[in-house]
Enzyme design. Structure first.
Site: not given
Ligand code: 15L
Length: 280
Positions: A18, A37, A39, A76, A78, A114-115, A139, A177
């Site tokens: 992203l 980053d 990397a 940034g 994991v 994140s979801n 995570y 999904r």
């Molecule tokens: C995320 O948070 C991840 O970074 C990504 O790799 C996907 O797994 C995404 O969620 C997802 O739920 O599809």
């Protein structure tokens, strides 16, 4: 245009999937970028951008990179489920360093949440952003912590933040999904620009998903940002409808396969383990 629009943007995680998209699209939109980053940056560094290879653990470098910026896009750390001790440094200590850098720079934070902060909610529930966190791994837990860090820094220090609960941000959805969770690269880029340009946002939480008819998600703070998605996963439905697993843990929950990782709960078959008789 606010004054923020005249200031550079700091993007962490610039070498990730992203990050690379945002580096390209924001540069094309004319923003001055500071990219960082752990990397190396794999692409040619865009015009009006500079790349610094650095670890989020390096608080001094993060503060230096944030100085004079208006917005920090914190992508940034994991980005998939990993063991606790691998998540801890980048996603908790690194996150702290970014919020401290934002406080010193008086910059707004846009956090790639994140979801997976809510992954153990069943797919049958439609969630508003005020719903309870139900992380589906270390995570997701770190991302919930990140959202709460934004709340703390707003209340205590007046640092603004937008928490973007990203669904599945990929070139295209890949399974049934993702007909619910898909976020297009273009919708992400437009969202991030609104996060940088919007007037006062305080601390806002937004579902990072395109306009998917099958979305699991409802009310959020997008109106405060002036953003609404323009793309949709719906056109992929005929191809992806049948792309499901035979695993009830995966298929029952919003977080999908992340819920299955190291899953040892024997109560599968009970709609919601928290409501088992005898448990409070
Ligand atoms: C995320 O948070 C991840 O970074 C990504 O790799 C996907 O797994 C995404 O969620 C997802 O739920 O599809």
């Amino acid at each position: 245009m606010t004054d923020r629009a005249m200031l550079p943007i700091l993007l962490t995680g610039a070498s990730g999937a992203l990050g690379r998209v945002l580096a390209r699209t924001l540069a094309e939109a004319g923003w001055t970028l500071r990219l960082t980053d752990i990397a190396p940056f794999p692409d040619p560094v865009p015009a009006h951008a500079a790349f610094t290879q650095a670890d989020l653990a390096d608080a001094g470098t993060m503060a230096g990179l944030a100085e004079g910026t208006g917005t920090i896009l914190h992508f940034g750390g994991v980005s998939v489920e990993r063991p606790f001790h691998e998540v801890l440094g980048p996603n908790i200590i690194g996150l702290y360093n970014i919020y401290e850098a934002a406080r010193l720079a008086r910059a707004r934070v846009v956090f790639a949440s994140s979801n997976h902060t809510i992954g153990f909610h069943p797919r049958s529930e439609r969630l508003d952003v005020g719903c309870a966190f139900r992380p589906d791994g270390y995570y997701g837990l770190s991302k919930a912590y990140g959202e709460l860090m934004g709340s703390l820094y707003w209340d205590k220090h007046g640092v603004e933040s937008v928490q973007v609960r990203i669904g599945s941000c990929l070139p295209a959805p890949k399974d049934a999904r993702m007909l619910s969770t898909y976020l297009s690269y273009d919708d992400l880029s437009r969202l991030v620009v609104r996060c940088a340009l919007a007037g006062e946002v305080g601390t806002a939480v937004v579902w990072g998903a395109s306009a998917n008819a099958r979305s699991f998600w409802g009310v959020d703070d997008r109106a405060r940002l002036g953003w609404s998605p323009q793309d949709s996963a719906d056109g992929f439905a005929p191809a992806l409808d049948g792309v499901v697993t035979d695993d009830p843990v995966v298929e029952r929950h919003q977080g999908g396969a992340y819920c299955r990782i190291e899953y040892t709960n024997r109560s599968l078959g009970v709609p919601d383990a928290r409501h088992r008789p005898g448990r409070t």
